[in-house]
Design a protein around this motif. Structure first.
Motif, PDB file in Angstrom:
ATOM      1  N   VAL A   1       1.312   7.824   1.747  1.00 34.33           N
ATOM      2  CA  VAL A   1      -0.020   8.305   1.356  1.00 34.33           C
ATOM      3  C   VAL A   1       0.075   9.081   0.041  1.00 34.33           C
ATOM      4  N   GLU A   2       1.082   9.914  -0.074  1.00 34.83           N
ATOM      5  CA  GLU A   2       1.269  10.700  -1.302  1.00 34.83           C
ATOM      6  C   GLU A   2       1.506   9.783  -2.504  1.00 34.83           C
ATOM      7  N   ALA A   3       2.314   8.748  -2.321  1.00 31.52           N
ATOM      8  CA  ALA A   3       2.594   7.801  -3.408  1.00 31.52           C
ATOM      9  C   ALA A   3       1.335   7.030  -3.800  1.00 31.52           C
ATOM     10  N   LEU A   4       0.571   6.607  -2.807  1.00 34.57           N
ATOM     11  CA  LEU A   4      -0.683   5.899  -3.094  1.00 34.57           C
ATOM     12  C   LEU A   4      -1.658   6.807  -3.840  1.00 34.57           C
ATOM     13  N   ASP A   5      -1.778   8.049  -3.395  1.00 37.96           N
ATOM     14  CA  ASP A   5      -2.667   9.008  -4.051  1.00 37.96           C
ATOM     15  C   ASP A   5      -2.238   9.291  -5.492  1.00 37.96           C
ATOM     16  N   ALA A   6      -0.942   9.145  -5.772  1.00 35.88           N
ATOM     17  CA  ALA A   6      -0.423   9.368  -7.128  1.00 35.88           C
ATOM     18  C   ALA A   6      -0.517   8.107  -7.981  1.00 35.88           C
ATOM     19  N   GLY A   7      -1.058   7.021  -7.414  1.00 39.39           N
ATOM     20  CA  GLY A   7      -1.267   5.800  -8.189  1.00 39.39           C
ATOM     21  C   GLY A   7      -0.114   4.813  -8.195  1.00 39.39           C
ATOM     22  N   ALA A   8       0.813   4.936  -7.244  1.00 35.83           N
ATOM     23  CA  ALA A   8       1.923   3.982  -7.186  1.00 35.83           C
ATOM     24  C   ALA A   8       1.386   2.582  -6.937  1.00 35.83           C
ATOM     25  N   SER A   9       1.945   1.610  -7.647  1.00 40.60           N
ATOM     26  CA  SER A   9       1.494   0.229  -7.471  1.00 40.60           C
ATOM     27  C   SER A   9       2.521  -0.636  -6.750  1.00 40.60           C
ATOM     28  N   MET A  10       3.751  -0.129  -6.602  1.00 35.45           N
ATOM     29  CA  MET A  10       4.791  -0.861  -5.882  1.00 35.45           C
ATOM     30  C   MET A  10       5.617   0.157  -5.095  1.00 35.45           C
ATOM     31  N   ILE A  11       5.646  -0.016  -3.773  1.00 30.08           N
ATOM     32  CA  ILE A  11       6.276   0.989  -2.907  1.00 30.08           C
ATOM     33  C   ILE A  11       7.283   0.326  -1.980  1.00 30.08           C
ATOM     34  N   LEU A  12       8.485   0.899  -1.951  1.00 27.00           N
ATOM     35  CA  LEU A  12       9.549   0.417  -1.088  1.00 27.00           C
ATOM     36  C   LEU A  12       9.568   1.278   0.174  1.00 27.00           C
ATOM     37  N   LEU A  13       9.426   0.642   1.319  1.00 21.11           N
ATOM     38  CA  LEU A  13       9.398   1.334   2.614  1.00 21.11           C
ATOM     39  C   LEU A  13      10.819   1.303   3.174  1.00 21.11           C
ATOM     40  N   ASP A  14      11.493   2.433   3.125  1.00 31.60           N
ATOM     41  CA  ASP A  14      12.914   2.500   3.447  1.00 31.60           C
ATOM     42  C   ASP A  14      13.158   2.750   4.926  1.00 31.60           C
ATOM     43  N   ASN A  15      13.804   1.794   5.576  1.00 30.94           N
ATOM     44  CA  ASN A  15      14.207   1.910   6.981  1.00 30.94           C
ATOM     45  C   ASN A  15      13.047   2.203   7.934  1.00 30.94           C
ATOM     46  N   PHE A  16      11.879   1.635   7.680  1.00 33.36           N
ATOM     47  CA  PHE A  16      10.736   1.801   8.580  1.00 33.36           C
ATOM     48  C   PHE A  16      10.927   0.901   9.805  1.00 33.36           C
TER      49      PHE A  16
ATOM     50  N   LEU B   1       9.283  -1.490  12.890  1.00 34.47           N
ATOM     51  CA  LEU B   1       8.199  -2.479  12.834  1.00 34.47           C
ATOM     52  C   LEU B   1       6.837  -1.801  13.000  1.00 34.47           C
ATOM     53  N   ASP B   2       6.737  -0.839  13.910  1.00 38.83           N
ATOM     54  CA  ASP B   2       5.473  -0.117  14.101  1.00 38.83           C
ATOM     55  C   ASP B   2       5.091   0.660  12.841  1.00 38.83           C
ATOM     56  N   GLN B   3       6.078   1.296  12.202  1.00 36.84           N
ATOM     57  CA  GLN B   3       5.803   2.043  10.967  1.00 36.84           C
ATOM     58  C   GLN B   3       5.378   1.097   9.838  1.00 36.84           C
ATOM     59  N   LEU B   4       5.982  -0.085   9.786  1.00 38.13           N
ATOM     60  CA  LEU B   4       5.595  -1.056   8.761  1.00 38.13           C
ATOM     61  C   LEU B   4       4.149  -1.506   8.956  1.00 38.13           C
ATOM     62  N   ARG B   5       3.761  -1.756  10.201  1.00 41.67           N
ATOM     63  CA  ARG B   5       2.368  -2.140  10.482  1.00 41.67           C
ATOM     64  C   ARG B   5       1.413  -1.018  10.085  1.00 41.67           C
TER      65      ARG B   5
ATOM     66  N   GLU C   1      17.790 -12.337  10.977  1.00 39.61           N
ATOM     67  CA  GLU C   1      17.208 -12.357  12.318  1.00 39.61           C
ATOM     68  C   GLU C   1      15.915 -11.525  12.395  1.00 39.61           C
ATOM     69  N   THR C   2      15.822 -10.464  11.607  1.00 36.34           N
ATOM     70  CA  THR C   2      14.638  -9.597  11.679  1.00 36.34           C
ATOM     71  C   THR C   2      13.575  -9.960  10.642  1.00 36.34           C
ATOM     72  N   LEU C   3      13.852 -10.968   9.862  1.00 39.39           N
ATOM     73  CA  LEU C   3      12.957 -11.345   8.757  1.00 39.39           C
ATOM     74  C   LEU C   3      11.541 -11.684   9.221  1.00 39.39           C
ATOM     75  N   ARG C   4      11.404 -12.563  10.205  1.00 36.46           N
ATOM     76  CA  ARG C   4      10.064 -12.976  10.655  1.00 36.46           C
ATOM     77  C   ARG C   4       9.257 -11.808  11.227  1.00 36.46           C
ATOM     78  N   PRO C   5       9.816 -11.021  12.150  1.00 42.55           N
ATOM     79  CA  PRO C   5       9.024  -9.897  12.661  1.00 42.55           C
ATOM     80  C   PRO C   5       8.584  -8.927  11.554  1.00 42.55           C
ATOM     81  N   ILE C   6       9.440  -8.705  10.570  1.00 43.90           N
ATOM     82  CA  ILE C   6       9.064  -7.824   9.462  1.00 43.90           C
ATOM     83  C   ILE C   6       7.940  -8.464   8.648  1.00 43.90           C
TER      84      ILE C   6
ATOM     85  N   VAL D   1       3.596  -6.486   5.183  1.00 47.36           N
ATOM     86  CA  VAL D   1       4.190  -6.140   3.886  1.00 47.36           C
ATOM     87  C   VAL D   1       4.211  -7.389   3.013  1.00 47.36           C
ATOM     88  N   GLN D   2       4.174  -7.206   1.703  1.00 45.57           N
ATOM     89  CA  GLN D   2       4.181  -8.345   0.792  1.00 45.57           C
ATOM     90  C   GLN D   2       5.588  -8.834   0.460  1.00 45.57           C
TER      91      GLN D   2
END
Length: 185
Positions: free
Chosen positions: A69-84, A86-90, A111-116, A121-122
């Motif tokens: 949320v902080e990154a989005l509010d600061a105008g980030a256009s590309m964000i890497l979600l580190d070690n989230f 599956l629930d956190q990714l959703r 093996e985890t590619l499809r669920p992710i 995520v894009q």
């Protein structure tokens, strides 16, 4: 490194950067040193503006949804979600609502590619594609003949690298334009 990037491209994957010189990735230590996410993004933007066009994008790594949320509010256009998880990714995809390009990274395997991918995520970073490659013995014996031209068996046409970089750049530009259009709407 170039051969690894070319292999990913040839196999249908995408390389969104080739090295540390063509993009900025803001990690947790950069955020801490800058005094926060907003400050780190501001500093990175200054560096990118001074790079004479070499910096193609800025990506920031976040470790939880509050940082997202902080990154989005600061105008980030590309964000890497580190070690989230599956629930956190959703949850992150819901919070994002198309405002930025989201990339899942950390503990990703084939093996985890499809669920992710199904979380919304894009992009998904699969380091195993390039860092865990096992060499295969493909030895072959060449015959030396006086009349034959001896081309280098390892010579690779530089145009291949240029084409791969152009394709990746075009893909990045298209995604950035889509994000900008959604923000403007």
């Amino acid at each position: 490194r170039m051969a690894q990037k070319y292999a990913v491209h040839t196999g249908g994957g995408g390389n969104h950067r080739f090295a540390l010189w063509d993009a900025i990735l803001i990690k947790e230590n950069h955020i801490m040193a800058a005094g926060g996410i907003r400050q780190a993004l501001a500093a990175a933007r200054k560096v990118a503006e001074a790079s004479d066009g070499r910096c193609r994008f800025i990506q920031i790594e976040v470790e939880n949804c509050a940082e997202l949320v902080e990154a989005l509010d600061a105008g980030a256009s590309m964000i890497l979600l580190d070690n989230f998880s599956l629930d956190q990714l959703r949850e992150a995809a819901t919070i994002n609502a198309g405002r930025a390009i989201l990339e899942a990274s950390g503990n990703v395997s084939l093996e985890t590619l499809r669920p992710i991918a199904e979380t919304g995520v894009q992009r998904i970073s699969v380091g195993a594609l390039t860092k865990d490659v096992k060499a295969m013995d493909l030895s072959m014996r060449l015959e030396d003949t006086a009349s034959a031209k001896k081309p280098s068996a390892w010579e690779i046409d530089p145009a291949c690298w240029k084409k791969a970089l152009e394709d990746s750049t075009a893909r990045e530009d298209q995604e950035a334009a889509e994000i900008a259009a959604r923000r403007a709407a």
